[in-house]
Design an enzyme around this catalytic site. Structure first.
Site, short mmCIF file in Angstrom:
data_model
loop_
_atom_site.label_atom_id
_atom_site.label_comp_id
_atom_site.label_asym_id
_atom_site.label_seq_id
_atom_site.Cartn_x
_atom_site.Cartn_y
_atom_site.Cartn_z
N HIS A 1 -19.32 12.47 4.54
CA HIS A 1 -17.94 12.89 4.77
C HIS A 1 -17.67 14.11 3.89
CE1 HIS A 1 -16.60 8.78 6.52
NE2 HIS A 1 -16.95 9.63 7.47
N ARG B 1 -15.32 16.11 2.84
CA ARG B 1 -14.29 16.35 1.81
C ARG B 1 -14.44 15.45 0.60
NH1 ARG B 1 -9.55 13.80 5.54
NH2 ARG B 1 -9.85 11.60 5.08
N GLU B 2 -15.35 14.48 0.64
CA GLU B 2 -15.44 13.50 -0.45
C GLU B 2 -16.31 14.07 -1.56
OE1 GLU B 2 -16.58 9.94 1.68
OE2 GLU B 2 -14.73 10.00 2.86
N ARG C 1 -13.64 16.44 7.38
CA ARG C 1 -14.40 15.22 7.14
C ARG C 1 -15.71 15.18 7.93
NH1 ARG C 1 -13.10 9.32 6.75
NH2 ARG C 1 -13.97 8.24 8.53
N HIS D 1 -19.21 7.33 -0.89
CA HIS D 1 -17.98 7.84 -0.30
C HIS D 1 -16.86 7.82 -1.34
CE1 HIS D 1 -19.03 7.62 4.13
NE2 HIS D 1 -20.05 6.96 3.59
N GLU E 1 -17.19 3.22 -2.25
CA GLU E 1 -16.02 4.10 -2.30
C GLU E 1 -15.71 4.34 -3.76
OE1 GLU E 1 -14.48 5.49 0.26
OE2 GLU E 1 -15.25 4.37 1.97
ZN LIG Z 1 -16.18 8.54 3.51
#
Ligand SMILES: [Zn+2]
Ligand SMILES: *[C@@H]1O[C@H](CO)[C@@H](O)[C@H](O)[C@H]1NC(C)=O
Ligand SMILES: *[C@@H]1O[C@H](CO)[C@@H](O)[C@H](O)[C@H]1NC(C)=O
Length: 425
Positions: A181, A183-184, A235, A308, A386
């Site tokens: 992803h 933008r992470e 993303r 993430h 996360e």
């Molecule tokens: Zn993610």
């Protein structure tokens, strides 16, 4: 920072975030499992962009387009779900974030050498240069591989680290990826930090003796680049070959593109959606790189982690329907051990990690995720991590990047050792 410099930088970043004109972001604080479960449908109905996942123990953050703000808040009020404004002006908040990163970048320009920054976010070119340099400095233990060229032609690099050139087939393999992803931004540094700890600053020598490692810092280099140059909140990948509308709406959500109950829940068939699953499973060359690694080493992969942000969550299968796998007990035990170790090394200001089933912990099921796919083909321990945020703004303040890398590494150390103990060839 002098006022004139801030002014100058704000001119440079001006207009970059125009597409977020009028957008707002909201904290959501469901108080019951029922309220939590009712958020999933709202995500689809109001095209919410889930920025930070909700959990019963803390609020999450969603971005909402102007045209959906009234309907969304009315729906929350009907369901009695607590909410408050996170940012009343997303566009300006993103511009401030840019300035913070740009100031740090200019300070760092003076720095010599090939070291990656851990006091600022890492750009794709810096990561590529670092991996190349590492492979040259540690030729006996590393192999740099470009799994493929991305849609726009950037190499999808990964590093294999081994004391036996991957030839001792009794050694379990640990595979960690990041940056699927775009933008992470906190995700890739946690993977490059693992490389640093396995080669440049070895404090756990058993990890290199006992395991072979595959470290892939940026699965989606095109999207990642695009978040630095064009659209901070991007993303997806940047492919334009999915459908006729892919030219106007490029990109696929990589973490909805894996072949596990593909495009059945928590995804969209609309190329313009941020959770577009793609035209078919593994439509993206970038996810096919991860698939190839998983299959090539399948009999030896003891642990797969995919990094993430945000949410401070350790999530395990099955994320598509909340059911538990045959290995649920070990998945939970190892997940809790990782979380406990991170807790022992974290800062009090960071939220505590929550460990659980990917669909249940966030009240939001999604199909086609990497962690589910890896487990479905036989990887015994497979997690989506996360990483933490601090709740203000859209980036984790660059001063905390190294802290997140350090504490996450401590969790990886414990997770790897437990995975090794549990692993049977
Ligand atoms: Zn993610
Ligand atoms: C690793 O880094 C720490 C500082 O973070 C330093 O104190 C230590 O000496 C280093 N160890 C090795 C083996 O390089
Ligand atoms: C794409 O456009 C062509 C002609 O413009 C049409 O024949 C085709 O069916 C379209 N494909 C899709 C998937 O919409």
């Amino acid at each position: 920072m002098k006022a004139w410099a801030v002014l100058l930088l704000s001119v440079i970043v001006y207009a970059k975030h125009d597409q977020y004109e009028g957008w707002k972001s909201y904290y959501l604080g469901p108080k019951s499992q029922e309220q939590l479960q009712s958020i999933g449908p709202l995500v689809q109905q109001f095209e919410l962009d889930v920025f930070s996942y909700v959990n019963l123990e803390r609020e999450g953050v969603v971005l909402v387009k102007p045209e959906h703000q009234d309907g969304f808040t009315r729906a929350l009020e009907e369901k009695g779900i607590a909410y408050r404004i996170h940012s009343a002006d997303v566009k300006t908040a993103l511009e401030y974030d840019d300035i913070a990163v740009e100031i740090k970048r200019r300070e760092n320009l003076a720095r010599k050498g090939k070291e990656l920054p851990y006091d600022n976010y890492q750009e794709i070119e810096e990561i590529a240069a670092y991996l190349t340099d590492i492979a040259e400095r540690y030729p006996d233990r590393t192999t740099l591989v470009s799994g493929a060229d991305s849609f726009e032609g950037r190499p999808v690099y990964y590093l294999k680290i081994s004391t036996t050139n991957f030839e001792d087939t009794r050694k379990p393999v640990i595979f960690i990826d990041g940056g699927i992803h775009a933008r992470e931004w906190i995700s890739p540094p946690t993977v490059t930090w693992a490389i640093h700890k396995l080669l440049e600053n070895v404090t756990e020598p058993d990890l290199l003796e006992r395991f072979d490692w595959i470290l892939l810092p940026v699965v989606n280099p095109d999207g990642y680049k695009y978040t630095f140059t064009n659209e901070r909140m991007w993303r997806k990948t940047r492919s334009t070959d999915q459908t006729n509308t892919s030219i106007t709406c490029p990109g696929v959500d990589g973490n909805r593109n894996y072949d596990f109950f593909w495009n059945t829940v928590g995804t969209s068939s609309n190329p313009c959606s941020i959770t577009y699953a793609g035209s078919r499973p593994f439509s993206e060359v970038e996810t096919r790189v991860v698939r190839s690694i998983l299959h090539e080493h399948l009999d030896r992969i003891a642990l797969y982690l995919t990094m993430h942000s945000f949410g401070s969550l350790i999530l395990y299968p099955w994320g598509n329907d909340g059911s538990l796998s045959h290995n649920a007990l070990n998945l939970h035990l190892v997940g809790v051990a990782i979380a406990d170790e991170i807790l022992a090394h974290t800062l009090p200001i960071f939220p505590r990690y929550v460990v659980g089933n990917a669909a249940l912990a966030i009240g939001y099921a999604a199909s086609g995720a990497a962690e589910d796919y890896a487990h479905s083909i036989g990887v015994p321990l497979s997690y989506t991590i996360e990483l933490p945020s601090l709740g203000q703004g859209f980036i984790l303040d660059p001063r905390y990047i190294e802290q997140v890398c350090r504490e996450t590494w401590q969790g990886i150390v414990v997770g790897a050792r437990m995975a090794g103990d549990l692993f049977v060839l």
